[in-house]
Enzyme design. Structure first.
Site, PDB file in Angstrom:
ATOM      1  N   THR A  46       0.809  -1.211   0.000  1.00  0.00           N
ATOM      2  CA  THR A  46       0.000   0.000   0.000  1.00  0.00           C
ATOM      3  C   THR A  46       0.846   1.267   0.000  1.00  0.00           C
ATOM      4  O   THR A  46       1.986   1.255   0.499  1.00  0.00           O
ATOM      5  CB  THR A  46      -0.913  -0.003   1.249  1.00  0.00           C
ATOM      6  OG1 THR A  46      -1.554   1.261   1.372  1.00  0.00           O
ATOM      7  CG2 THR A  46      -0.124  -0.248   2.528  1.00  0.00           C
ATOM      8  N   ASP A  47       0.267   2.358  -0.474  1.00  0.00           N
ATOM      9  CA  ASP A  47       0.967   3.652  -0.411  1.00  0.00           C
ATOM     10  C   ASP A  47       1.043   4.180   1.020  1.00  0.00           C
ATOM     11  O   ASP A  47       1.813   5.098   1.318  1.00  0.00           O
ATOM     12  CB  ASP A  47       0.291   4.685  -1.326  1.00  0.00           C
ATOM     13  CG  ASP A  47      -1.172   4.965  -0.999  1.00  0.00           C
ATOM     14  OD1 ASP A  47      -1.729   4.332  -0.068  1.00  0.00           O
ATOM     15  OD2 ASP A  47      -1.777   5.817  -1.682  1.00  0.00           O
ATOM     16  N   GLU A  48       0.247   3.576   1.939  1.00  0.00           N
ATOM     17  CA  GLU A  48       0.206   4.111   3.308  1.00  0.00           C
ATOM     18  C   GLU A  48       1.523   3.903   4.053  1.00  0.00           C
ATOM     19  O   GLU A  48       1.759   4.547   5.068  1.00  0.00           O
ATOM     20  CB  GLU A  48      -0.958   3.479   4.089  1.00  0.00           C
ATOM     21  CG  GLU A  48      -2.297   3.775   3.446  1.00  0.00           C
ATOM     22  CD  GLU A  48      -3.490   3.583   4.371  1.00  0.00           C
ATOM     23  OE1 GLU A  48      -3.291   3.480   5.589  1.00  0.00           O
ATOM     24  OE2 GLU A  48      -4.613   3.542   3.854  1.00  0.00           O
ATOM     25  N   TYR A  63      -2.250  -0.406  10.868  1.00  0.00           N
ATOM     26  CA  TYR A  63      -2.347  -1.082   9.557  1.00  0.00           C
ATOM     27  C   TYR A  63      -1.110  -0.800   8.720  1.00  0.00           C
ATOM     28  O   TYR A  63      -0.450  -1.728   8.231  1.00  0.00           O
ATOM     29  CB  TYR A  63      -3.610  -0.630   8.809  1.00  0.00           C
ATOM     30  CG  TYR A  63      -3.580  -0.963   7.335  1.00  0.00           C
ATOM     31  CD1 TYR A  63      -3.657  -2.288   6.893  1.00  0.00           C
ATOM     32  CD2 TYR A  63      -3.446   0.036   6.364  1.00  0.00           C
ATOM     33  CE1 TYR A  63      -3.600  -2.602   5.534  1.00  0.00           C
ATOM     34  CE2 TYR A  63      -3.394  -0.272   5.011  1.00  0.00           C
ATOM     35  CZ  TYR A  63      -3.474  -1.589   4.594  1.00  0.00           C
ATOM     36  OH  TYR A  63      -3.419  -1.900   3.257  1.00  0.00           O
ATOM     37  N   LYS A 100       1.933  -3.266   7.318  1.00  0.00           N
ATOM     38  CA  LYS A 100       2.258  -3.454   5.899  1.00  0.00           C
ATOM     39  C   LYS A 100       3.717  -3.063   5.633  1.00  0.00           C
ATOM     40  O   LYS A 100       4.403  -3.714   4.843  1.00  0.00           O
ATOM     41  CB  LYS A 100       1.320  -2.634   5.001  1.00  0.00           C
ATOM     42  CG  LYS A 100      -0.125  -3.087   4.977  1.00  0.00           C
ATOM     43  CD  LYS A 100      -0.324  -4.483   4.399  1.00  0.00           C
ATOM     44  CE  LYS A 100      -0.156  -4.560   2.896  1.00  0.00           C
ATOM     45  NZ  LYS A 100      -0.560  -5.907   2.372  1.00  0.00           N
TER      46      LYS A 100
HETATM   47  P1  NAD Z   1      -9.876  -7.303   1.757  1.00  0.00           P
HETATM   48  O1  NAD Z   1      -9.932  -7.008   3.212  1.00  0.00           O
HETATM   49  O2  NAD Z   1     -11.060  -7.032   0.890  1.00  0.00           O
HETATM   50  O3  NAD Z   1      -9.525  -8.855   1.549  1.00  0.00           O
HETATM   51  C1  NAD Z   1      -8.548  -9.521   2.318  1.00  0.00           C
HETATM   52  C2  NAD Z   1      -8.687 -11.024   2.078  1.00  0.00           C
HETATM   53  O4  NAD Z   1      -7.652 -11.680   2.842  1.00  0.00           O
HETATM   54  C3  NAD Z   1     -10.024 -11.602   2.562  1.00  0.00           C
HETATM   55  O5  NAD Z   1     -10.545 -12.480   1.589  1.00  0.00           O
HETATM   56  C4  NAD Z   1      -9.660 -12.352   3.839  1.00  0.00           C
HETATM   57  O6  NAD Z   1     -10.492 -13.465   4.088  1.00  0.00           O
HETATM   58  C5  NAD Z   1      -8.222 -12.782   3.533  1.00  0.00           C
HETATM   59  N1  NAD Z   1      -7.444 -12.997   4.767  1.00  0.00           N
HETATM   60  C6  NAD Z   1      -7.331 -12.164   5.827  1.00  0.00           C
HETATM   61  N2  NAD Z   1      -6.560 -12.721   6.770  1.00  0.00           N
HETATM   62  C7  NAD Z   1      -6.151 -13.921   6.281  1.00  0.00           C
HETATM   63  C8  NAD Z   1      -5.317 -14.956   6.794  1.00  0.00           C
HETATM   64  N3  NAD Z   1      -4.753 -14.875   8.011  1.00  0.00           N
HETATM   65  N4  NAD Z   1      -5.088 -16.038   6.015  1.00  0.00           N
HETATM   66  C9  NAD Z   1      -5.658 -16.144   4.795  1.00  0.00           C
HETATM   67  N5  NAD Z   1      -6.474 -15.209   4.276  1.00  0.00           N
HETATM   68  C10 NAD Z   1      -6.712 -14.101   5.013  1.00  0.00           C
HETATM   69  O7  NAD Z   1      -8.584  -6.569   1.230  1.00  0.00           O
HETATM   70  P2  NAD Z   1      -8.338  -5.782  -0.152  1.00  0.00           P
HETATM   71  O8  NAD Z   1      -8.846  -4.406  -0.009  1.00  0.00           O
HETATM   72  O9  NAD Z   1      -8.751  -6.628  -1.280  1.00  0.00           O
HETATM   73  O10 NAD Z   1      -6.739  -5.697  -0.119  1.00  0.00           O
HETATM   74  C11 NAD Z   1      -5.955  -6.778  -0.611  1.00  0.00           C
HETATM   75  C12 NAD Z   1      -4.487  -6.433  -0.434  1.00  0.00           C
HETATM   76  O11 NAD Z   1      -4.175  -5.247  -1.134  1.00  0.00           O
HETATM   77  C13 NAD Z   1      -4.093  -6.188   1.019  1.00  0.00           C
HETATM   78  O12 NAD Z   1      -2.815  -6.733   1.223  1.00  0.00           O
HETATM   79  C14 NAD Z   1      -4.047  -4.674   1.135  1.00  0.00           C
HETATM   80  O13 NAD Z   1      -3.115  -4.270   2.108  1.00  0.00           O
HETATM   81  C15 NAD Z   1      -3.589  -4.288  -0.261  1.00  0.00           C
HETATM   82  N6  NAD Z   1      -4.033  -2.962  -0.734  1.00  0.00           N
HETATM   83  C16 NAD Z   1      -5.370  -2.632  -0.687  1.00  0.00           C
HETATM   84  C17 NAD Z   1      -5.767  -1.387  -1.204  1.00  0.00           C
HETATM   85  C18 NAD Z   1      -7.217  -0.974  -1.197  1.00  0.00           C
HETATM   86  O14 NAD Z   1      -7.510   0.173  -1.530  1.00  0.00           O
HETATM   87  N7  NAD Z   1      -8.153  -1.844  -0.876  1.00  0.00           N
HETATM   88  C19 NAD Z   1      -4.815  -0.511  -1.731  1.00  0.00           C
HETATM   89  C20 NAD Z   1      -3.463  -0.897  -1.728  1.00  0.00           C
HETATM   90  C21 NAD Z   1      -3.089  -2.131  -1.249  1.00  0.00           C
HETATM   91  O1  DAU Z   2      -4.214   3.964   0.350  1.00  0.00           O
HETATM   92  C1  DAU Z   2      -4.423   2.592   0.222  1.00  0.00           C
HETATM   93  C2  DAU Z   2      -5.298   2.102   1.342  1.00  0.00           C
HETATM   94  O2  DAU Z   2      -6.620   2.559   1.055  1.00  0.00           O
HETATM   95  C3  DAU Z   2      -5.292   0.593   1.510  1.00  0.00           C
HETATM   96  O3  DAU Z   2      -3.999   0.167   1.844  1.00  0.00           O
HETATM   97  C4  DAU Z   2      -6.284   0.162   2.585  1.00  0.00           C
HETATM   98  O4  DAU Z   2      -6.332  -1.254   2.663  1.00  0.00           O
HETATM   99  C5  DAU Z   2      -7.654   0.693   2.205  1.00  0.00           C
HETATM  100  O5  DAU Z   2      -8.585   0.378   3.229  1.00  0.00           O
HETATM  101  C6  DAU Z   2      -7.614   2.203   1.993  1.00  0.00           C
HETATM  102  O6  DAU Z   2      -7.365   2.896   3.251  1.00  0.00           O
HETATM  103  P1  DAU Z   2      -8.162   4.234   3.645  1.00  0.00           P
HETATM  104  O7  DAU Z   2      -8.143   4.392   5.112  1.00  0.00           O
HETATM  105  O8  DAU Z   2      -7.666   5.377   2.820  1.00  0.00           O
HETATM  106  O9  DAU Z   2      -9.633   3.835   3.101  1.00  0.00           O
HETATM  107  P2  DAU Z   2     -11.099   4.085   3.714  1.00  0.00           P
HETATM  108  O10 DAU Z   2     -12.081   3.735   2.662  1.00  0.00           O
HETATM  109  O11 DAU Z   2     -11.241   3.457   5.060  1.00  0.00           O
HETATM  110  O12 DAU Z   2     -11.118   5.666   3.932  1.00  0.00           O
HETATM  111  C7  DAU Z   2     -10.940   6.558   2.834  1.00  0.00           C
HETATM  112  C8  DAU Z   2     -10.960   7.969   3.392  1.00  0.00           C
HETATM  113  O13 DAU Z   2     -12.290   8.260   3.860  1.00  0.00           O
HETATM  114  C9  DAU Z   2     -10.050   8.168   4.600  1.00  0.00           C
HETATM  115  O14 DAU Z   2      -9.506   9.487   4.552  1.00  0.00           O
HETATM  116  C10 DAU Z   2     -10.989   8.030   5.796  1.00  0.00           C
HETATM  117  C11 DAU Z   2     -12.308   8.553   5.256  1.00  0.00           C
HETATM  118  N1  DAU Z   2     -13.524   7.937   5.812  1.00  0.00           N
HETATM  119  C12 DAU Z   2     -13.586   6.579   5.865  1.00  0.00           C
HETATM  120  C13 DAU Z   2     -14.712   5.940   6.377  1.00  0.00           C
HETATM  121  C14 DAU Z   2     -14.780   4.436   6.467  1.00  0.00           C
HETATM  122  C15 DAU Z   2     -14.597   8.722   6.209  1.00  0.00           C
HETATM  123  O15 DAU Z   2     -14.528   9.968   6.135  1.00  0.00           O
HETATM  124  N2  DAU Z   2     -15.720   8.096   6.707  1.00  0.00           N
HETATM  125  C16 DAU Z   2     -15.813   6.743   6.821  1.00  0.00           C
HETATM  126  O16 DAU Z   2     -16.853   6.227   7.306  1.00  0.00           O
END
Ligand code: NAD
Ligand code: DAU
Length: 360
Positions: free
Chosen positions: A140-142, A166, A170
């Protein structure tokens, strides 16, 4: 677990977290595009895992599902051996920042110890013959911390400075991946991506949460003043980037992936409201009235923004889906798939595994 027809497959790829949001798009893309690859989806099915996300792939001859925890080292080793795994695309993680603030241990366990378990299994299995093998970690970019408003972009050289539990987990897993590359010569790759959105995202994250609440006519919680900025990418563009990096990325490298698409949260939520009103045939302004400013997230990072120049120049990847197009497709998908949302809200989605896989 094993298959008599192992030799029909050119590659055996372990995708972890394939029942989650991004993982399900990656699995679907690979199952369809590469019929000669066997795709082994390893997922624990936590609250975030939903096999309904892969209903259209589950009967494909080159797809296998294994319910397992990546922290269970013995089980992971067995899966590597049973399927002769030669490539890993590692997405399994605890992914929600707000949950990490409430329960950081779960994040250290899965994201750090779980990644280590996979790395060690890959190393044991491949050591002495790393040719053609790859361990690819989706990050992630975080990990780069936060930017000020107008303060440039995260590049691959930006120093790690995670703030939330989180992002700390990562960052730690990224360090373990690099340590296995530098210490043992394991062929590894990392990509750090910005915020994804699109179909199948669990409705705890901002965009699907708001769509779900608009549908129910409930308040839309915007943290703080809504000034925080995120860089949004349509999930299928991320899956395409993962495909490209898996096949053409250079081992040992890191690539940033982003949408070149920054939005303040408040502007994003207003766009969601306006688009949803139009699609639902409601008078303009109806959903915007639901916006409610609530207590800010602890340690809320102000701005993330990715410089994706390296992947564009070296691998030719750019996002294909514009933000307006992506948002409209996303809202339409949630409105057309209300059962998917209702099954999550009622908890019924958790029965999918038993219904589909018991007796197989
Ligand atoms: P998600 O939470 O939707 O899915 C995570 C999956 O991992 C689920 O299917 C869950 O059952 C599985 N999982 C969790 N713990 C596990 C364990 N101990 N063993 C096996 N499986 C397990 O997540 P996502 O949003 O699809 O993100 C996927 C990956 O991409 C993550 O590594 C996240 O850090 C990264 N990522 C997400 C975003 C985003 O915006 N969603 C952005 C950048 C990177
Ligand atoms: O940047 C990549 C990341 O993006 C991934 O690594 C994470 O897995 C993914 O969950 C996401 O993280 P964020 O915290 O940025 O996503 P989220 O959707 O939770 O929140 C997006 C923005 O909106 C953040 O600034 C928090 C805000 N927010 C979020 C929720 C859930 C609100 O204002 N209200 C809300 O209820």
């Amino acid at each position: 677990m094993n298959d008599d027809n192992d030799n029909q497959f050119h590659r055996n790829i372990l995708v972890t977290g394939g029942a989650g949001f991004i993982g399900s798009h990656v699995v679907r893309l690979f199952v369809r595009k590469y019929p000669r690859y066997r795709i082994v989806n390893l997922d624990k099915l936590t609250y975030a895992g939903n096999l309904a996300n892969l209903a259209d792939a589950e009967n494909a001859p080159n797809y296998v599902f294994e319910r397992a925890d990546i922290c269970d080292f013995e089980r992971v080793r067995e899966i590597f051996a049973a399927y002769a795994i030669d490539g890993v695309i590692h997405l399994a993680a605890e992914s929600h920042v707000d949950r990490s603030i409430k329960d950081p241990f779960a994040f250290a366990r899965t994201n750090v110890a779980g990644t280590l378990s996979l790395l060690q299994a890959a190393r044991e299995r491949w050591e002495g013959d790393f040719a053609g093998k790859l361990f690819y970690h989706i990050s992630t970019d975080e990990v780069y911390g936060a930017l000020g408003l107008g303060e440039g972009l995260f590049t691959e050289e930006t120093r790690y400075a995670p703030h939330s539990p989180y992002s700390a987990s990562k960052a730690s897993s990224d360090h373990f991946v690099r340590a296995f590359h530098d210490t043992y010569g394991l062929p590894t790759l990392i990509t750090n991506c910005s915020n994804n959105y699109g179909p199948n995202q669990f409705p705890e994250k901002l965009i699907p949460l708001c769509i779900s609440l608009i549908r129910q006519g409930k308040p839309l919680p915007v943290y703080g003043t809504g000034e925080n900025v995120r860089d949004w990418l349509y999930v299928e563009d991320h899956a395409r980037a993962i495909d490209l990096v898996f096949h053409r990325g250079k081992a040992g490298e890191t690539y940033n992936i982003g949408g070149f698409n920054e939005r303040r949260n408040i502007d994003l939520v207003k766009t969601l409201c306006a688009t949803a009103d139009r699609l639902l045939g409601k008078p303009a302004g109806t959903s915007e009235k639901l916006i409610t400013f609530v207590r800010d997230r602890a340690g809320h990072d102000l701005r993330y923004a990715i410089d994706a120049t390296k992947i564009r120049h070296e691998l030719g990847w750019t996002p294909a889906v514009s933000f307006d197009e992506g948002i409209e497709k996303t809202i339409r998908w949630y409105l057309d798939n209300q059962q998917w949302l209702d099954d999550i809200l009622s908890g019924n989605y958790r029965d999918y595994y038993e219904k589909t896989y018991s007796g197989r």
